[in-house]
Design a protein around this motif. Structure first.
Motif, PDB file in Angstrom:
ATOM      1  N   ALA A  59       0.750  -1.285  -0.141  1.00 34.02           N
ATOM      2  CA  ALA A  59      -0.137  -0.032   0.055  1.00 34.02           C
ATOM      3  C   ALA A  59       0.903   1.255  -0.059  1.00 34.02           C
ATOM      4  O   ALA A  59       0.847   2.077  -1.047  1.00 34.02           O
ATOM      5  CB  ALA A  59      -0.972  -0.107   1.158  1.00 34.02           C
ATOM      6  N   SER A  60       1.869   1.401   0.962  1.00 38.27           N
ATOM      7  CA  SER A  60       2.311   2.759   1.277  1.00 38.27           C
ATOM      8  C   SER A  60       3.534   2.737   2.207  1.00 38.27           C
ATOM      9  O   SER A  60       3.300   1.625   3.207  1.00 38.27           O
ATOM     10  CB  SER A  60       1.739   3.728   1.352  1.00 38.27           C
ATOM     11  OG  SER A  60       0.830   3.680   2.600  1.00 38.27           O
ATOM     12  N   ILE A  61       4.324   3.542   2.439  1.00 38.41           N
ATOM     13  CA  ILE A  61       5.255   3.991   3.486  1.00 38.41           C
ATOM     14  C   ILE A  61       4.951   5.434   3.949  1.00 38.41           C
ATOM     15  O   ILE A  61       4.907   6.139   2.815  1.00 38.41           O
ATOM     16  CB  ILE A  61       6.786   3.713   3.153  1.00 38.41           C
ATOM     17  CG1 ILE A  61       6.930   2.261   2.859  1.00 38.41           C
ATOM     18  CG2 ILE A  61       7.581   4.280   4.138  1.00 38.41           C
ATOM     19  CD1 ILE A  61       8.290   1.716   2.370  1.00 38.41           C
ATOM     20  N   THR A  62       4.690   5.591   5.207  1.00 41.32           N
ATOM     21  CA  THR A  62       4.510   6.953   5.511  1.00 41.32           C
ATOM     22  C   THR A  62       5.540   7.674   6.429  1.00 41.32           C
ATOM     23  O   THR A  62       6.259   6.947   6.991  1.00 41.32           O
ATOM     24  CB  THR A  62       3.148   7.057   6.495  1.00 41.32           C
ATOM     25  OG1 THR A  62       1.817   6.579   5.864  1.00 41.32           O
ATOM     26  CG2 THR A  62       2.936   8.472   7.119  1.00 41.32           C
ATOM     27  N   ILE A  63       6.080   8.792   5.921  1.00 35.27           N
ATOM     28  CA  ILE A  63       7.353   9.478   6.297  1.00 35.27           C
ATOM     29  C   ILE A  63       7.059  10.863   6.904  1.00 35.27           C
ATOM     30  O   ILE A  63       6.407  11.805   6.002  1.00 35.27           O
ATOM     31  CB  ILE A  63       8.341   9.373   5.277  1.00 35.27           C
ATOM     32  CG1 ILE A  63       8.726   8.044   4.747  1.00 35.27           C
ATOM     33  CG2 ILE A  63       9.727  10.042   5.925  1.00 35.27           C
ATOM     34  CD1 ILE A  63       9.812   8.228   3.788  1.00 35.27           C
ATOM     35  N   HIS A  64       7.391  11.184   8.019  1.00 36.39           N
ATOM     36  CA  HIS A  64       7.240  12.472   8.525  1.00 36.39           C
ATOM     37  C   HIS A  64       8.594  13.198   8.391  1.00 36.39           C
ATOM     38  O   HIS A  64       9.506  13.329   8.918  1.00 36.39           O
ATOM     39  CB  HIS A  64       6.886  12.546  10.161  1.00 36.39           C
ATOM     40  CG  HIS A  64       5.580  12.071  10.419  1.00 36.39           C
ATOM     41  ND1 HIS A  64       5.009  12.112  11.710  1.00 36.39           N
ATOM     42  CD2 HIS A  64       4.652  11.568   9.758  1.00 36.39           C
ATOM     43  CE1 HIS A  64       3.705  11.543  11.798  1.00 36.39           C
ATOM     44  NE2 HIS A  64       3.593  11.269  10.393  1.00 36.39           N
ATOM     45  N   SER A  65       8.280  14.390   7.262  1.00 31.12           N
ATOM     46  CA  SER A  65       9.466  14.980   6.903  1.00 31.12           C
ATOM     47  C   SER A  65       9.247  16.244   6.083  1.00 31.12           C
ATOM     48  O   SER A  65       8.827  15.937   4.896  1.00 31.12           O
ATOM     49  CB  SER A  65      10.643  14.039   6.143  1.00 31.12           C
ATOM     50  OG  SER A  65      11.792  14.733   5.870  1.00 31.12           O
ATOM     51  N   ARG A  66       9.331  17.492   6.486  1.00 28.61           N
ATOM     52  CA  ARG A  66       9.185  18.473   5.738  1.00 28.61           C
ATOM     53  C   ARG A  66      10.356  18.746   4.777  1.00 28.61           C
ATOM     54  O   ARG A  66       9.949  19.225   3.686  1.00 28.61           O
ATOM     55  CB  ARG A  66       9.344  19.757   6.704  1.00 28.61           C
ATOM     56  CG  ARG A  66       7.842  20.043   7.719  1.00 28.61           C
ATOM     57  CD  ARG A  66       7.766  21.301   8.469  1.00 28.61           C
ATOM     58  NE  ARG A  66       6.564  21.288   9.171  1.00 28.61           N
ATOM     59  CZ  ARG A  66       6.431  21.633  10.449  1.00 28.61           C
ATOM     60  NH1 ARG A  66       7.297  22.125  11.049  1.00 28.61           N
ATOM     61  NH2 ARG A  66       5.273  21.801  10.887  1.00 28.61           N
ATOM     62  N   GLN A  67      11.327  18.386   5.075  1.00 27.19           N
ATOM     63  CA  GLN A  67      12.558  18.352   4.264  1.00 27.19           C
ATOM     64  C   GLN A  67      12.215  17.463   2.861  1.00 27.19           C
ATOM     65  O   GLN A  67      12.546  17.811   1.894  1.00 27.19           O
ATOM     66  CB  GLN A  67      13.983  18.268   4.651  1.00 27.19           C
ATOM     67  CG  GLN A  67      15.145  18.328   3.648  1.00 27.19           C
ATOM     68  CD  GLN A  67      15.391  19.865   3.440  1.00 27.19           C
ATOM     69  OE1 GLN A  67      15.446  20.698   4.020  1.00 27.19           O
ATOM     70  NE2 GLN A  67      15.380  19.868   2.138  1.00 27.19           N
ATOM     71  N   ALA A  68      11.794  16.439   3.184  1.00 28.74           N
ATOM     72  CA  ALA A  68      11.629  15.402   2.162  1.00 28.74           C
ATOM     73  C   ALA A  68      10.467  15.985   1.127  1.00 28.74           C
ATOM     74  O   ALA A  68      10.537  15.939  -0.182  1.00 28.74           O
ATOM     75  CB  ALA A  68      11.142  14.130   2.484  1.00 28.74           C
ATOM     76  N   ILE A  69       9.247  16.851   1.496  1.00 34.18           N
ATOM     77  CA  ILE A  69       8.413  17.328   0.925  1.00 34.18           C
ATOM     78  C   ILE A  69       8.881  18.396  -0.112  1.00 34.18           C
ATOM     79  O   ILE A  69       8.809  18.643  -1.098  1.00 34.18           O
ATOM     80  CB  ILE A  69       7.346  18.164   1.674  1.00 34.18           C
ATOM     81  CG1 ILE A  69       6.548  16.952   2.422  1.00 34.18           C
ATOM     82  CG2 ILE A  69       6.642  18.866   0.792  1.00 34.18           C
ATOM     83  CD1 ILE A  69       5.353  17.122   3.212  1.00 34.18           C
ATOM     84  N   ILE A  70       9.925  19.139   0.659  1.00 33.99           N
ATOM     85  CA  ILE A  70      10.558  20.253  -0.074  1.00 33.99           C
ATOM     86  C   ILE A  70      11.288  19.602  -1.333  1.00 33.99           C
ATOM     87  O   ILE A  70      11.417  20.257  -2.404  1.00 33.99           O
ATOM     88  CB  ILE A  70      11.574  21.290   0.808  1.00 33.99           C
ATOM     89  CG1 ILE A  70      10.756  21.906   1.918  1.00 33.99           C
ATOM     90  CG2 ILE A  70      12.485  22.051   0.079  1.00 33.99           C
ATOM     91  CD1 ILE A  70      11.472  22.545   2.739  1.00 33.99           C
ATOM     92  N   ASN A  71      12.217  18.467  -0.937  1.00 36.49           N
ATOM     93  CA  ASN A  71      12.928  17.894  -1.914  1.00 36.49           C
ATOM     94  C   ASN A  71      11.982  17.488  -3.094  1.00 36.49           C
ATOM     95  O   ASN A  71      12.528  17.605  -4.278  1.00 36.49           O
ATOM     96  CB  ASN A  71      14.014  16.718  -1.349  1.00 36.49           C
ATOM     97  CG  ASN A  71      14.654  17.250  -0.370  1.00 36.49           C
ATOM     98  OD1 ASN A  71      15.139  18.588  -0.405  1.00 36.49           O
ATOM     99  ND2 ASN A  71      15.280  16.212   0.457  1.00 36.49           N
TER     100      ASN A  71
END
Length: 260
Positions: A59-71
């Protein structure tokens, strides 16, 4: 994520870590921290395999990261993303779904929060993971369509011997799918670290319950390895593979990938 190590193998793994292939292969292990404490992702590449048929198991992997969103917003094409006010959903080059949450984490906290797998019968799968594998339901994160599971004690601030907060480990989520699960040929495998004595206990419990064991307890490692790892590979009601081992990782997920 950081690359922790890369290894090349001349032939298929005896525990089918690279899937049911005899091809030469490589594995690259990535994580946000060391394998003693953090979720790790193992990317397996079979050199002689020309592609995979992906199913509906992952289904998915969930990651908490503002930097990942920016990237992601900087480097990925917008057609590969779906967003709302709190999250960004992206796909890996092989189509694996990753949910990025616009939230930072505390010190000693793993950004990888959840590994989600689709199941056909939620009640049956939940019983397997709780009754046979001793996982605990996280009630506040569960409903009639999905169940969050964990080995963590969420009521304490207990830490591992490596000073990692045990209440912040990655969780396993089971999501009910109305269609039978098709794992295709590019399926993955979830792995959990445990004491060697627990491997015997769980294997005996699985055998007595009539559940499937893909590979009974064995020593895994190269010919000259002096510290070979003890593993057992199980198969849940939807044939999701579960590896229990005395590896140093707490939670690891194997993915077969195809490079163009």
């Amino acid at each position: 994520m950081n690359i922790l190590r890369h290894e090349d193998m001349d032939s298929g793994c005896s525990a089918q870590c690279n899937g049911n292939f005899e091809s030469p292969w490589s594995k690259t292990v990535t994580s946000y921290g060391d394998e003693h404490s953090y979720f790790a992702l193992e990317l397996n590449y079979n050199y002689d395999v020309q592609g995979y048929k992906y199913g509906n198991d992952f289904a998915s992997i969930t990651i908490h990261s503002r930097q990942a969103i920016i990237n992601a917003q900087k480097f990925l094409d917008k057609s590969q993303m779906q967003s709302d006010s709190k999250s960004l959903v992206i796909s890996s080059p092989d189509g694996h779904r990753i949910i990025l949450i616009d939230k930072d984490i505390e010190k000693d906290e793993d950004p990888v929060k959840c590994l989600s797998l689709n199941v056909y019968n939620l009640k049956k799968s939940t019983d397997y993971y709780t009754r046979l594998l001793n996982m605990t339901i996280i009630e506040e994160e569960s409903n009639k369509n999905r169940v969050r599971l964990s080995y963590n004690n969420l009521t304490t601030n207990e830490r591992s011997k490596y000073n990692f907060r045990l209440d912040n480990q990655c969780q396993l989520e089971l999501i009910e799918n109305k269609h039978p699960i098709d794992r295709g040929t590019g399926y993955g495998r979830a792995a959990f670290s445990c004491p060697v004595k627990d491997i015997d206990i769980i294997q005996n419990r699985i055998e007595k319950d009539g559940q499937k064991i893909l590979i009974s307890k064995m020593k895994l490692g190269r010919f000259l390895d002096f510290n070979k790892n003890t593993v057992v590979i199980l198969s849940d009601p939807d044939e999701h593979e579960v590896r229990l081992s005395i590896d140093k990782m707490l939670v690891l997920f194997f993915l077969n990938i195809f490079l163009f």
